[in-house]
Design an enzyme around this catalytic site. Structure first.
Site, PDB file in Angstrom:
ATOM      1  CG  HIS A  88       3.970   7.670   6.361  1.00  0.00           C
ATOM      2  ND1 HIS A  88       4.347   7.715   5.269  1.00  0.00           N
ATOM      3  CD2 HIS A  88       2.864   7.021   6.695  1.00  0.00           C
ATOM      4  CE1 HIS A  88       3.119   7.824   4.626  1.00  0.00           C
ATOM      5  NE2 HIS A  88       1.917   7.514   5.462  1.00  0.00           N
ATOM      6  CG  ASP A 167       3.125   1.186  -2.579  1.00  0.00           C
ATOM      7  OD1 ASP A 167       2.224   0.903  -1.934  1.00  0.00           O
ATOM      8  OD2 ASP A 167       3.283   2.322  -2.642  1.00  0.00           O
ATOM      9  NE  ARG A 174      -4.378   0.401  -0.893  1.00  0.00           N
ATOM     10  CZ  ARG A 174      -3.650   1.244  -0.229  1.00  0.00           C
ATOM     11  NH1 ARG A 174      -2.397   1.211  -0.611  1.00  0.00           N
ATOM     12  NH2 ARG A 174      -4.122   1.733   0.824  1.00  0.00           N
ATOM     13  CB  SER A 189       0.913   0.984   0.934  1.00  0.00           C
ATOM     14  OG  SER A 189       1.081   2.245   0.163  1.00  0.00           O
ATOM     15  CE  LYS A 193       4.901   4.427  -0.057  1.00  0.00           C
ATOM     16  NZ  LYS A 193       3.707   4.271  -0.437  1.00  0.00           N
TER      17      LYS A 193
END
Length: 448
Positions: A88, A167, A174, A189, A193
């Site tokens: 990520h 999320d 948010r 978040s 995931k």
């Protein structure tokens, strides 16, 4: 909600957090279940998010929030013998790392169910880039993902409806409540995931610098530590690589042009900084997965898969598995091809000239990305459509000596008029000076 003495109402939970108290795992579960089941009002969710933003959360609260979000929907399960890995990135300019990394890892025997996102603000989205390729389908069911992993070893897809539904609700609120930059909310978040993907190992590319969410190394390090702690406590081997994000990664920014550069990387011809990021991130994942690898030997193995064409073969197979015709996939992955034979080319390509003699000291990635976003490479409103053909090719390299009048960038754009208003901003993005002032820095700063 039950009137049981131990159960607090949503307003009571909000007040607790607002006043700086620590929420228990059960109280956090109540909040997340209310978000998922939509039994809590959006105004109450917004109030809780703002309370978290103002009062922060302890590591225990952050872990409880992440775990509850992860378990708010389906969690994926894979055969025990699979090395299931993912990466990520916290978002950058010209960040096409996922495109060559996923197939290179698959070529090393890993399974990579890469669940990626859309562009956010000035940063490009991996899914948007891949949709530059005609036929590429980012919407795959969990069953289809499993089949692609079995047959190919990697896929790059969007988030399914059933994964981490909490999320999706929290993310949108948010954004609307200016609580995006809360450390526990970012951690929840991202890690929820990745945890739901059923990973063996996760590497995080946490960026810092002018074109990153966090501008300095210290604040990026705090985020990296929070992410690594939550990931490891949820049973996913997690490591973070802190990388610089001032100038764009590689020589391209935009959707179609970045796909072209990712393909060049897969053919062993990519720019050095892109190849460095792909090989080092992959090396860390191989090191976490197998006792046969160290970070150093894993990095070399990823480099070998880029050089010998095995990663490219996996990418071609992934394209076909996700809806691209065999003819287009074969052509794009051919070593001699015109990429724009298949992907849309902008109506205009305009080259801007260097205004002074000297050395390239800096290229402002943020300024460049913001202009391209306005030209159509990103979304300003949700109903807008991305123009995949809009982008930029940077024709000079950092530290290079250049002369006045030489072309330094080629902008791909829709009309002559749309570029003229942005030309002065683009010219200021290029910093020319004395070569003695230039300091070459690796993209990678440190590991956590």
């Amino acid at each position: 909600m039950s009137s049981n003495d131990n159960t607090k109402s949503f307003p009571e939970l909000i007040k607790l957090k607002r006043d700086g108290d620590q929420l228990s795992p059960a109280e956090i579960r109540t909040f997340v279940q209310g978000v998922t089941s939509q039994t809590i009002q959006k105004s109450q969710i917004g109030a809780m998010l703002m309370a978290i933003w103002q009062q922060n959360m302890t590591d225990e609260e952050t872990l409880a929030l992440t775990r509850e979000m992860m378990n708010s929907g389906d969690t994926l399960k894979w055969p025990e013998e699979w090395w299931v890995v993912d990466k990520h990135s916290t978002g950058g300019v010209g960040d096409k790392v996922s495109l060559p990394l996923a197939p290179a890892l698959a070529a090393c025997g890993c399974k990579v169910p890469m669940i990626s996102g859309r562009g956010l603000a000035h940063t490009g989205g991996t899914l948007d880039k891949l949709e530059s390729i005609p036929g590429f389908n980012v919407s795959q069911s969990i069953q289809q993902v499993e089949k692609i992993l079995q047959d190919v070893g990697c896929c790059i897809v969007g988030q399914t409806e059933s994964l981490v539904p909490a999320d999706r609700v929290l993310y949108a609120i948010r954004d609307a409540t200016s609580t995006v930059d809360s450390l526990p909310l970012i951690t929840g978040s991202i890690i929820s995931k990745k945890g739901a993907e059923g990973l063996s190992a996760l590497v995080l590319d946490v960026k810092f610098g002018r074109a990153a969410l966090y501008k300095d190394l210290d604040s990026a390090r705090k985020l990296a530590q929070s992410l690594v702690t939550a990931g490891n406590k949820l049973g996913v081997k997690t490591r973070a690589v802190l990388t610089r994000m001032d100038a764009p990664i590689g020589q391209t920014v935009g959707n179609a042009v970045e796909v072209c550069e990712a393909l060049e990387c897969l053919k062993g011809r990519g720019p050095d900084d892109l190849t460095e990021l792909v090989t080092i991130l992959g090396g860390h994942l191989l090191d976490m997965c197998s006792p046969d690898f160290t970070v150093e030997s894993g990095t070399k193995e990823i480099a070998l898969k880029l050089k010998n064409g095995e990663a490219l073969e996996k990418f071609q197979a992934m394209l076909e598995a996700q809806g691209v015709s065999a003819e287009v996939a074969r052509s794009l992955c051919s070593y001699e091809t015109d990429y724009f034979q298949h992907m849309s080319r902008a109506a205009h390509q305009t080259e801007l000239k260097v205004l002074d003699d000297g050395a390239v000291l800096d290229i402002d990635g943020l300024a460049l990305a913001e202009v391209l976003h306005k030209l159509g490479a990103g979304l300003t409103k949700s109903e807008d459509k991305i123009d995949h053909s809009v982008g930029a090719e940077i024709l000079v390299k950092m530290g290079q000596q250049v002369q006045k009048g030489e072309s330094w960038i080629r902008i791909h754009h829709k009309s002559q008029d749309d570029l003229s208003v942005h030309q002065s901003v683009l010219q200021k993005a290029l910093v020319i000076g004395n070569i003695r002032e230039y300091k070459a820095l690796s993209r990678v700063a440190e590991f956590i």
